[in-house]
Motif scaffolding. Structure first.
Motif: not given
Length: 320
Positions: A2-6, A55-59, A81-87
């Motif tokens: 599960t990706a955890h979206v902030l 927990g090794g999640a995708l944030v 691991t970090l990902a960034v959406l253009p928001m």
């Protein structure tokens, strides 16, 4: 997984509140299993990123560079691991990672783009009262005029994009009556070191190539070379600063006589009189630092990056 979206609903002047439902739909259509968490107060993104990162999640940051700053400070040192959406307003970091400006496309990239290890900047400073502090920078760190402009930019983000930061720069220049700040700058390691002792307008340390929605202050900076790009601008009067400003849209300012560029592993800045402001990733950390130390931490952050941006000027030459 599960990706955890902030999701920062306050980003882009509050316009992100209306994007929660479309975001959930785009993620589902892209096949990304996601849990969306709204950040409600400063520090929420850092705390959540740290918890999920352990927990090794995708944030996934669904916000601007300020939310990125918090999330990076939370996730560095974890297995996440970090990902960034253009928001966000400027989206400089998302752009540097190669994320598409279209939200639906960026959501699809989350499922397919490679994961890469990139650097962060680590800054320590001592304030005028003797207190010591530290933070991690994802995209940039600025000292001097830049820090004051970042504080004003928080009031103009409703304009959106580069316009918000241009408005902040002009407002700050108009009110700039600060006595000349005199500093000693020393750098170590890297390809082109910098040594300077004198009056300072600003000192920008870039991990990424742009700030403020497209100002190319460190146009050759890349996120995976293990070095910090430094742009030091000696004291200039307001009229000269206004002439230099348009040049930062293309990176042409790097050849100006008041500008010194360097690519280094570490930097120290000591204030001889008064104090200096610091901003990281557009967030003002302090306005009264008297001693600053910055180091690069290669490979300290794992990110989702479809295509890391290379040198802006090298890319331009290659396509001409």
């Amino acid at each position: 997984m599960t990706a955890h979206v902030l999701l920062n609903p306050a980003a882009r002047g509050g316009r992100n509140r209306a994007l929660a439902a479309p975001l959930a739909r785009h993620l589902a259509e892209a096949g990304v299993e996601a849990a969306i968490h709204e950040t409600l107060a400063p520090g929420d993104a850092e705390r959540m990123a740290h918890t999920f990162g352990l927990g090794g999640a995708l944030v996934v940051v669904a916000g601007g560079d300020g939310t990125v700053h918090e999330a990076v400070n939370g996730i560095v040192g974890t297995e996440g691991t970090l990902a960034v959406l253009p928001m966000g307003t400027g989206n400089d970091y998302a752009t540097a990672l190669g994320m598409d400006a279209d939200l639906a496309t960026a959501c699809r990239q989350l499922a397919t783009a490679p994961h890469r290890a990139i650097e962060v900047g680590h800054v320590w400073w001592t304030d005028a009262r003797g207190g010591t502090h530290e933070r991690v920078a994802a995209n940039c760190l600025g000292m001097g005029f830049d820090a004051h402009a970042a504080g004003v930019a928080a009031e103009t983000k409703w304009l959106g994009g580069r316009a918000a930061y241009l408005a902040a720069v002009f407002r700050t220049l108009w009110a700039w009556r600060r006595p000349t700040l005199r500093v000693r700058v020393r750098t170590t390691g890297g390809e082109t070191e910098v040594a300077y002792d004198g009056p300072l307008f600003l000192c920008e340390v870039g991990l990424g190539h742009s700030v403020g929605g497209g100002f190319l202050i460190t146009p050759d900076a890349v996120l995976d070379d293990g070095l910090l790009d430094v742009c030091l601008v000696r004291h200039v009067r307001t009229a000269r600063a206004l002439r230099l400003l348009p040049q930062t849209f293309s990176g042409a300012h790097v050849t100006a006589p008041e500008v010194t560029m360097g690519r280094v592993a570490a930097l120290s800045l000591a204030v001889e009189a008064g104090a200096v402001g610091i901003q990281t990733d557009g967030e003002v950390l302090t306005l009264d630092a008297v001693d600053v130390q910055v180091e690069v931490r290669p490979g300290a952050l794992r990110v989702v990056a479809p295509s890391l941006r290379t040198s802006v000027r090298q890319t331009r030459i290659a396509t001409e």
